[in-house]
Design a protein around this motif. Structure first.
Motif, short mmCIF file in Angstrom:
data_model
loop_
_atom_site.label_atom_id
_atom_site.label_comp_id
_atom_site.label_asym_id
_atom_site.label_seq_id
_atom_site.Cartn_x
_atom_site.Cartn_y
_atom_site.Cartn_z
N LEU A 61 16.79 40.08 30.79
CA LEU A 61 15.95 41.08 30.13
C LEU A 61 16.69 42.41 30.20
N GLY A 62 16.76 43.12 29.10
CA GLY A 62 17.58 44.31 29.03
C GLY A 62 16.92 45.55 29.59
N SER A 63 16.48 45.47 30.86
CA SER A 63 15.83 46.62 31.50
C SER A 63 16.71 47.18 32.61
N PRO A 64 17.11 48.44 32.52
CA PRO A 64 17.90 49.04 33.59
C PRO A 64 17.08 49.30 34.85
N TYR A 65 15.76 49.14 34.77
CA TYR A 65 14.90 49.34 35.92
C TYR A 65 14.87 48.11 36.83
N PHE A 66 15.47 47.01 36.38
CA PHE A 66 15.61 45.81 37.21
C PHE A 66 16.94 45.95 37.97
N LEU A 67 16.87 46.44 39.19
CA LEU A 67 18.07 46.81 39.93
C LEU A 67 18.98 45.62 40.18
N SER A 68 18.40 44.47 40.43
CA SER A 68 19.22 43.28 40.69
C SER A 68 19.97 42.83 39.45
N THR A 69 19.49 43.22 38.27
CA THR A 69 20.19 42.87 37.03
C THR A 69 21.55 43.55 36.98
N TRP A 70 21.64 44.81 37.38
CA TRP A 70 22.93 45.51 37.41
C TRP A 70 23.95 44.73 38.24
N VAL A 71 23.52 44.32 39.44
CA VAL A 71 24.41 43.57 40.33
C VAL A 71 24.74 42.21 39.72
N GLY A 72 23.70 41.54 39.20
CA GLY A 72 23.89 40.22 38.63
C GLY A 72 24.83 40.21 37.45
N VAL A 73 24.71 41.21 36.58
CA VAL A 73 25.58 41.30 35.40
C VAL A 73 27.03 41.50 35.83
N ILE A 74 27.25 42.40 36.78
CA ILE A 74 28.62 42.66 37.23
C ILE A 74 29.24 41.42 37.86
N LEU A 75 28.48 40.71 38.69
CA LEU A 75 28.99 39.49 39.32
C LEU A 75 29.29 38.41 38.28
N ALA A 76 28.40 38.27 37.30
CA ALA A 76 28.62 37.27 36.24
C ALA A 76 29.88 37.59 35.45
N LYS A 77 30.11 38.88 35.19
CA LYS A 77 31.30 39.28 34.45
C LYS A 77 32.57 39.02 35.27
N ILE A 78 32.49 39.28 36.58
CA ILE A 78 33.64 39.01 37.45
C ILE A 78 33.99 37.52 37.42
N LYS A 79 32.95 36.68 37.33
CA LYS A 79 33.17 35.23 37.27
C LYS A 79 33.62 34.77 35.88
N GLY A 80 33.72 35.69 34.94
CA GLY A 80 34.18 35.34 33.60
C GLY A 80 33.10 34.75 32.71
N LYS A 81 31.84 35.01 33.03
CA LYS A 81 30.73 34.47 32.24
C LYS A 81 30.29 35.47 31.18
#
Length: 366
Positions: free
Chosen positions: A73-93
Motif C-alpha cells: 500500500l503506497g502510504s509513507p505513514y506505514f513505517l515498516s513499508t520504508w524498511v521493507g521496500v529498501i530490503l526488497a530492492k537490495i534483494k533485487g525484487k
C-alpha cells in the motif's frame, strides 16, 4: 488467488486504523478454488494515535520469503513499508505501490516528499485513477510504462446478478410505493451520514426546487447512518420536506440496496463521492457529485458529465439545484438507454476482472 500464471500471497495484519468491516480470517482455511486466501498474518502496531503503523513480521517475511515482487500500500505513514521496500530492492525484487497517489493541482510539502522520496524508490504503481497517474508522469516519478491505472471495484458479480432492465411502469410503481407519488423523480444517496458528504446541500437544493416549481420537484431516499443523521432529519423538518425525504438507515442487504438504487432516477453525493459512484452506476443510476478534483476521491472519474451523471460547483447549492433540475427536465423518468450508459464504465473498467487482468499482465513479466 486462482490465477494460473502468478501466485499471490497476502501479507497483512488483522486490525485497522478506522472503523471498517474487516475480512474474516476464516478465508485462510478455505481451499483457493472455493474463495480461500493464501494469507500470512502480521501484527499491526499503531503509533501516535494511529497516525503511523509498524507491521511486526514484515521484515522477516521479506528476508525469508521466496517472492519475485511485492505490492505495498503506497502510504509513507506505514513505517515498516520504508524498511521493507529498501530490503526488497537490495534483494533485487520488484516493488510496486497500490495507492491513490497525489491528485492536487498544487502539491504541498507532504506531497513533494511522496513524489520525490517515497515514490521514487518503487519500480511501478497501481493507481485508482487517471488524475494521479498524470501527476506521476508530470513530475517524471517513473516512466509511463511503469504507471498502471486499475481503478476500483465492488462486488461486481453480485451486482450483475441483481441488475434489472426496468420498464417505465416499474419505476412509476416504485415511486408510488415509497412516496404515494408516481410523477415525481427520486434522488438517492447511499453511504455514511457524516459532514464530509454535505447532504445538507442536497436537502437545501430540494427546498430550492420545490419553491421554484410550486411543488416537490424530486423526492429523496437517504440510505445510511452516521453522526449527521439527526441534524439532517431536523433540517428536512424545518424546511417542510419530511414527507419528501425517506431516511432508510444503514442497510446491509445488497438486494435491498440494489432495488433502491435501480429504481431511483439519480444518485447524488454533494461531498466527496468515492465508491458510492461505482455502486450507483453498477445499478444503472446516473450519479452527481462536486467538481473540485483536488479533494475528490478517484472514483469520481467514473462520472462522465452529460453521459452518466454530472459534476456541479463545489459547495454551491445553487449549482447543485441547477444540475439536478437540468437533468430531470431532460430525463423525468430513467430509461433503459440511460441505464446502459451507466453500466458501460463499470463493465469496462470498474470491476475486479479488469483489475486482475492488469495485475497479471504486469507481474507475469517479472
Amino acid at each position: 488467488m486462482q490465477s494460473s500464471n502468478v501466485e499471490y500471497t497476502l501479507i497483512s495484519g488483522n486490525t485497522a486504523e478506522k472503523e471498517i468491516k474487516l475480512i474474516s480470517e476464516s478465508y485462510r482455511n478455505q481451499p483457493l478454488n472455493e474463495g480461500g486466501l493464501r494469507w500470512k498474518l502480521l501484527k499491526n502496531i499503531w503509533l501516535l494515535n494511529k497516525k503511523f503503523l509498524w507491521q511486526s513480521g514484515l521484515v522477516s517475511e521479506i528476508l525469508k520469503g521466496d517472492y519475485d515482487s511485492f505490492i505495498f500500500l503506497g502510504s509513507p505513514y506505514f513505517l515498516s513499508t520504508w524498511v521493507g521496500v529498501i530490503l526488497a530492492k537490495i534483494k533485487g525484487k520488484k516493488v510496486y505501490y497500490w495507492m491513490h497517489g497525489v491528485y492536487k493541482d498544487n502539491p504541498g510539502l507532504v506531497d513533494y516528499i511522496k513524489l520525490f522520496g517515497f515514490y521514487k524508490i518503487a519500480d511501478g504503481f497501481f493507481l485508482y485513477g487517471n488524475r494521479s497517474a498524470s501527476i506521476l508522469k508530470k513530475y517524471k516519478v517513473r516512466e509511463d510504462k511503469d504507471i498502471h491505472v486499475i481503478y476500483n471495484s465492488l462486488a461486481y458479480e453480485e451486482n450483475l446478478l441483481l441488475r434489472q432492465n426496468l420498464e417505465h411502469s416499474d419505476i412509476l410503481d416504485f415511486r408510488h410505493k415509497e412516496f404515494k407519488d408516481a410523477n415525481t423523480p427520486i434522488v438517492v444517496f447511499i453511504g455514511r451520514l457524516n459532514d464530509v458528504k454535505r447532504l445538507d446541500l442536497l436537502i437545501q437544493a430540494q427546498d430550492i426546487l420545490k419553491k421554484k416549481h410550486g411543488k416537490p420537484f424530486f423526492n429523496s431516499i437517504i440510505i445510511g447512518d452516521g453522526q449527521e443523521a439527526s441534524n439532517l432529519k431536523q433540517l428536512a423538518e424545518t424546511l417542510g420536506l419530511s414527507d419528501n425525504i425517506v431516511f432508510k438507515g444503514a442497510i446491509y442487504d445488497e438486494a435491498t440496496n440494489a432495488e433502491l438504487l435501480m429504481h431511483s432516477d439519480l444518485c447524488v453525493t454533494p461531498g466527496e463521492i468515492g465508491l458510492t459512484a461505482v455502486h450507483s452506476l453498477a445499478y444503472g443510476t446516473p450519479t452527481f457529485s462536486h467538481d473540485n478534483l483536488n479533494i475528490q476521491m478517484p472514483e469520481v472519474e467514473s462520472i462522465r458529465p452529460g453521459f452518466n451523471g454530472d459534476l456541479f460547483k463545489h459547495n454551491d447549492v445553487a449549482s447543485l439545484a441547477e444540475s439536478i433540475e437540468k437533468w430531470l427536465m431532460l430525463h423525468p423518468v430513467k430509461t433503459t438507454a440511460i441505464m446502459s450508459d451507466c453500466y458501460q464504465v463499470i463493465d469496462q473498467y470498474y470491476n475486479p476482472k479488469f483489475q486482475a487482468k492488469i495485475f497479471n499482465e504486469v507481474l507475469s513479466k517479472i
